[in-house]
Motif scaffolding. Structure first.
Motif, PDB file in Angstrom:
ATOM      1  N   PRO A   1      31.711 -16.976  54.906  1.00 24.12           N
ATOM      2  CA  PRO A   1      31.063 -17.189  53.613  1.00 24.12           C
ATOM      3  C   PRO A   1      30.771 -15.841  52.967  1.00 24.12           C
ATOM      4  O   PRO A   1      30.737 -14.814  53.635  1.00 24.12           O
ATOM      5  CB  PRO A   1      29.781 -17.929  53.980  1.00 24.12           C
ATOM      6  CG  PRO A   1      29.493 -17.497  55.380  1.00 24.12           C
ATOM      7  CD  PRO A   1      30.842 -17.316  56.032  1.00 24.12           C
ATOM      8  N   GLU A   2      30.538 -15.860  51.664  1.00 26.72           N
ATOM      9  CA  GLU A   2      30.405 -14.602  50.934  1.00 26.72           C
ATOM     10  C   GLU A   2      29.379 -13.669  51.582  1.00 26.72           C
ATOM     11  O   GLU A   2      28.206 -14.024  51.742  1.00 26.72           O
ATOM     12  CB  GLU A   2      30.004 -14.872  49.487  1.00 26.72           C
ATOM     13  CG  GLU A   2      29.942 -13.588  48.669  1.00 26.72           C
ATOM     14  CD  GLU A   2      29.785 -13.838  47.189  1.00 26.72           C
ATOM     15  OE1 GLU A   2      30.771 -13.678  46.445  1.00 26.72           O
ATOM     16  OE2 GLU A   2      28.666 -14.206  46.784  1.00 26.72           O
ATOM     17  N   PHE A   3      29.885 -12.485  51.976  1.00 23.08           N
ATOM     18  CA  PHE A   3      29.085 -11.405  52.573  1.00 23.08           C
ATOM     19  C   PHE A   3      28.317 -11.865  53.821  1.00 23.08           C
ATOM     20  O   PHE A   3      27.375 -11.208  54.252  1.00 23.08           O
ATOM     21  CB  PHE A   3      28.137 -10.781  51.557  1.00 23.08           C
ATOM     22  CG  PHE A   3      28.876 -10.165  50.388  1.00 23.08           C
ATOM     23  CD1 PHE A   3      29.744  -9.111  50.594  1.00 23.08           C
ATOM     24  CD2 PHE A   3      28.730 -10.671  49.103  1.00 23.08           C
ATOM     25  CE1 PHE A   3      30.453  -8.556  49.530  1.00 23.08           C
ATOM     26  CE2 PHE A   3      29.431 -10.120  48.036  1.00 23.08           C
ATOM     27  CZ  PHE A   3      30.299  -9.059  48.251  1.00 23.08           C
TER      28      PHE A   3
ATOM     29  N   SER B   1      34.354 -12.993  49.458  1.00 21.03           N
ATOM     30  CA  SER B   1      33.840 -12.977  48.094  1.00 21.03           C
ATOM     31  C   SER B   1      34.960 -13.029  47.059  1.00 21.03           C
ATOM     32  O   SER B   1      36.016 -12.414  47.233  1.00 21.03           O
ATOM     33  CB  SER B   1      33.008 -11.708  47.870  1.00 21.03           C
ATOM     34  OG  SER B   1      32.533 -11.661  46.542  1.00 21.03           O
ATOM     35  N   ALA B   2      34.679 -13.732  45.963  1.00 17.93           N
ATOM     36  CA  ALA B   2      35.588 -13.757  44.815  1.00 17.93           C
ATOM     37  C   ALA B   2      35.149 -12.756  43.743  1.00 17.93           C
ATOM     38  O   ALA B   2      35.700 -12.740  42.651  1.00 17.93           O
ATOM     39  CB  ALA B   2      35.626 -15.162  44.226  1.00 17.93           C
ATOM     40  N   ALA B   3      34.169 -11.899  44.063  1.00 15.71           N
ATOM     41  CA  ALA B   3      33.602 -10.991  43.063  1.00 15.71           C
ATOM     42  C   ALA B   3      34.419  -9.717  42.875  1.00 15.71           C
ATOM     43  O   ALA B   3      34.104  -8.906  42.002  1.00 15.71           O
ATOM     44  CB  ALA B   3      32.167 -10.624  43.443  1.00 15.71           C
TER      45      ALA B   3
ATOM     46  N   ASP C   1      36.877 -11.137  58.525  1.00 15.10           N
ATOM     47  CA  ASP C   1      37.222 -10.449  57.280  1.00 15.10           C
ATOM     48  C   ASP C   1      36.038  -9.751  56.612  1.00 15.10           C
ATOM     49  O   ASP C   1      35.942  -9.684  55.395  1.00 15.10           O
ATOM     50  CB  ASP C   1      37.867 -11.433  56.306  1.00 15.10           C
ATOM     51  CG  ASP C   1      38.492 -10.730  55.099  1.00 15.10           C
ATOM     52  OD1 ASP C   1      38.941  -9.578  55.264  1.00 15.10           O
ATOM     53  OD2 ASP C   1      38.505 -11.326  54.003  1.00 15.10           O
ATOM     54  N   ASN C   2      35.115  -9.225  57.397  1.00 19.63           N
ATOM     55  CA  ASN C   2      34.135  -8.277  56.865  1.00 19.63           C
ATOM     56  C   ASN C   2      34.213  -6.949  57.617  1.00 19.63           C
ATOM     57  O   ASN C   2      33.319  -6.115  57.507  1.00 19.63           O
ATOM     58  CB  ASN C   2      32.715  -8.839  56.930  1.00 19.63           C
ATOM     59  CG  ASN C   2      32.260  -9.145  58.348  1.00 19.63           C
ATOM     60  OD1 ASN C   2      33.014  -8.987  59.313  1.00 19.63           O
ATOM     61  ND2 ASN C   2      31.025  -9.596  58.491  1.00 19.63           N
ATOM     62  N   THR C   3      35.309  -6.762  58.358  1.00 20.26           N
ATOM     63  CA  THR C   3      35.483  -5.583  59.207  1.00 20.26           C
ATOM     64  C   THR C   3      36.868  -5.008  58.962  1.00 20.26           C
ATOM     65  O   THR C   3      37.865  -5.735  58.999  1.00 20.26           O
ATOM     66  CB  THR C   3      35.309  -5.980  60.689  1.00 20.26           C
ATOM     67  OG1 THR C   3      34.000  -6.545  60.864  1.00 20.26           O
ATOM     68  CG2 THR C   3      35.472  -4.786  61.610  1.00 20.26           C
ATOM     69  N   ASP C   4      36.941  -3.702  58.710  1.00 21.02           N
ATOM     70  CA  ASP C   4      38.207  -3.084  58.309  1.00 21.02           C
ATOM     71  C   ASP C   4      39.227  -3.064  59.442  1.00 21.02           C
ATOM     72  O   ASP C   4      38.922  -2.687  60.581  1.00 21.02           O
ATOM     73  CB  ASP C   4      37.968  -1.645  57.840  1.00 21.02           C
ATOM     74  CG  ASP C   4      37.370  -1.586  56.447  1.00 21.02           C
ATOM     75  OD1 ASP C   4      37.319  -2.639  55.770  1.00 21.02           O
ATOM     76  OD2 ASP C   4      36.957  -0.483  56.032  1.00 21.02           O
TER      77      ASP C   4
END
Length: 472
Positions: free
Chosen positions: A130-132, A98-100, A85-88
């Protein structure tokens, strides 16, 4: 206190269309008509549901219409899989762990997603990180961590922890992962998998990292067998090959050539490996010698400022995300980034003037790395300085100064390959920890040396097959 319930071994292997197939075996069964691709997707989705309540590895589930399947002509056609989930992936939100911010559905596939789909895999969803991708453990300030299927009281690693947990548990045979400081190799080591970080430029360039002053990220997969990783790399190369690198082709077994392999058990920055990790390396040395390879100690001489420099660059990445995060989705608020991300950013802001010197020194690391390789084909080392930690040890809720000390005492071997751009492979060692967890060892090569890494990996796997979670 961790309960007995939380320390279970969890896997999804059962008598269905996936059976105990790896990705290559399942693809072959689909080509022969013994298994249907839709049937494999349905059974994989059921396996995911069976373990997800315990592992918490999935960010987004999707239905599996034909339009979500990969190339029908690909080497892994019909094999169910996941994208990190860091890749489109077209139509799915990309949350980066991230929750940001509130992620938007992607308007197109990322270039690597297209390359991944060209192998023929069917994407069932996206895995958690984990976040980013900053942490070597897939944990959060709030919410469930991703748990290790071998022993759910422990970390599955990071940042590709969700992918590794699903593959190790047998939910899918293979899954996307990427690596900016060890994020393929670390979860592979934690979960008893094969994890290859390719040479920089071997696969298409990651969207975000291609714009950075130093591209440290490589995409790839985690798998349960060497042949799955080899098959993926060959399929990726069939889709696009970098003409500046020697071709890999399809590696299908060990080579006859005997290698000269250097080994080290303590990291170049002075971190000492723990007893179990040292034993995994020395046992691997003995196996290599028995197989006829020449193995000798080697010293990797890199700038003593490397760790501080890499940490500064890590902080630069967090700083840039804080500045540009609004492009990721709605309502981005850098103050909602987790403790690790905030700590990295704040440390960078205090020390940003070091940036030009940091970049110069990091780029020069390739010279020291090349000098250390003179006379050697590969270098063997630990993946991590100590065995897999329990859940909570690397949580972003731990105060930053304490957390970063723990991370640096753990992730002491993998980042060099990201900076230099060389290929590096995590393999399961023969031994396990007292808690039943896998221990990984790492082989690193010269630029473009994936074939040599895979050939040796085939030989080690044939010599002593990897432990199976269903036998634990």
């Amino acid at each position: 206190m961790t309960t007995f319930e939380e320390r279970a071994t969890v896997h999804a292997f059962r008598d269905d269309s996936l059976g105990e197939h790896d990705a290559v075996g399942l693809a072959a069964a689909i080509r022969r008509g013994e298994v249907g691709a839709a049937e494999a997707a349905r059974d994989a989705a059921e396996r995911v549901r069976a373990v997800e309540e315990r592992l918490h590895a999935v960010q987004t589930h999707v239905d599996v219409p034909v339009s979500r399947a990969g190339s029908a002509a690909g080497a892994l056609a019909g094999v169910p899989s996941f994208v990190k989930d860091n890749t489109d992936y077209l139509g799915l939100p990309t949350g980066h762990g991230s929750a940001a911010f509130e992620p938007r559905p992607a308007r197109r596939h990322a270039p690597f997603t297209r390359q991944f789909l060209s192998s023929g895999v069917t994407v069932l969803g996206k895995t958690r990180l984990p976040e980013f991708g900053f942490s070597p453990s897939t944990e959060y300030e709030t919410g469930e961590p991703v748990r290790n299927p071998w022993n759910t009281g422990f970390s599955a690693g990071g940042s590709s922890g969700g992918s590794a947990a699903l593959v190790a548990a047998g939910a899918v045979p293979i899954a996307h992962a990427n690596d900016g400081g060890g994020s393929i190799r670390i979860p592979a080591a934690c979960c008893g998998l094969v994890g290859l970080k390719p040479t920089r430029g071997r696969v298409v360039t990651n969207d975000q990292s291609g714009r950075l002053p130093l591209d440290i990220v490589s995409d790839g997969v985690v798998s349960r067998s060497v042949r799955d990783t080899a098959a993926f790399l060959a399929a990726a190369e069939a889709h696009w090959r970098n003409p500046r690198l020697p071709p890999v082709g399809l590696v299908e077994g060990p080579a006859r050539r005997r290698l000269r392999i250097g080994f080290l058990v303590d990291s170049p920055n002075g971190v000492h490996a723990d007893t179990a990790t040292r034993a995994a390396v020395t046992e691997t040395v003995a196996r290599l010698e028995r197989l006829g390879h020449t193995v000798e100690p080697v010293e990797l001489r890199i700038d003593p400022r490397f760790t501080d420099d890499f940490l500064t660059y890590w902080g630069l990445l967090s700083f840039l995300l804080g500045v540009t995060g609004r492009t990721l989705g709605a309502g981005f608020d850098r103050h909602r980034m987790d403790g690790l991300s905030r700590g990295l950013r704040e440390a960078y802001v205090k020390d940003w003037r070091r940036t030009p010197g940091v970049l110069r020194r990091l780029k020069r690391t390739r010279e020291a790395y090349a000098a250390s390789f003179r006379g050697f084909d590969l270098v063997l080392s630990p993946v991590l300085a100590h065995t897999t930690p329990p859940i909570g040890h690397l949580s972003p809720a731990v105060p930053y100064e304490e957390l970063i000390e723990r991370i640096l005492a753990y992730v002491a071997f993998t980042p060099v390959n990201n900076v230099v751009g060389t290929p590096s492979l995590s393999l399961p060692a023969a031994a396990a920890t007292e808690d039943g967890l896998p221990v990984g060892v790492m082989f690193s090569g010269r630029p473009g040396g994936e074939r040599t890494l895979l050939e040796l990996a085939f030989e080690l796997e044939a010599d002593r097959p990897f432990r199976r979670i269903q036998d634990a």
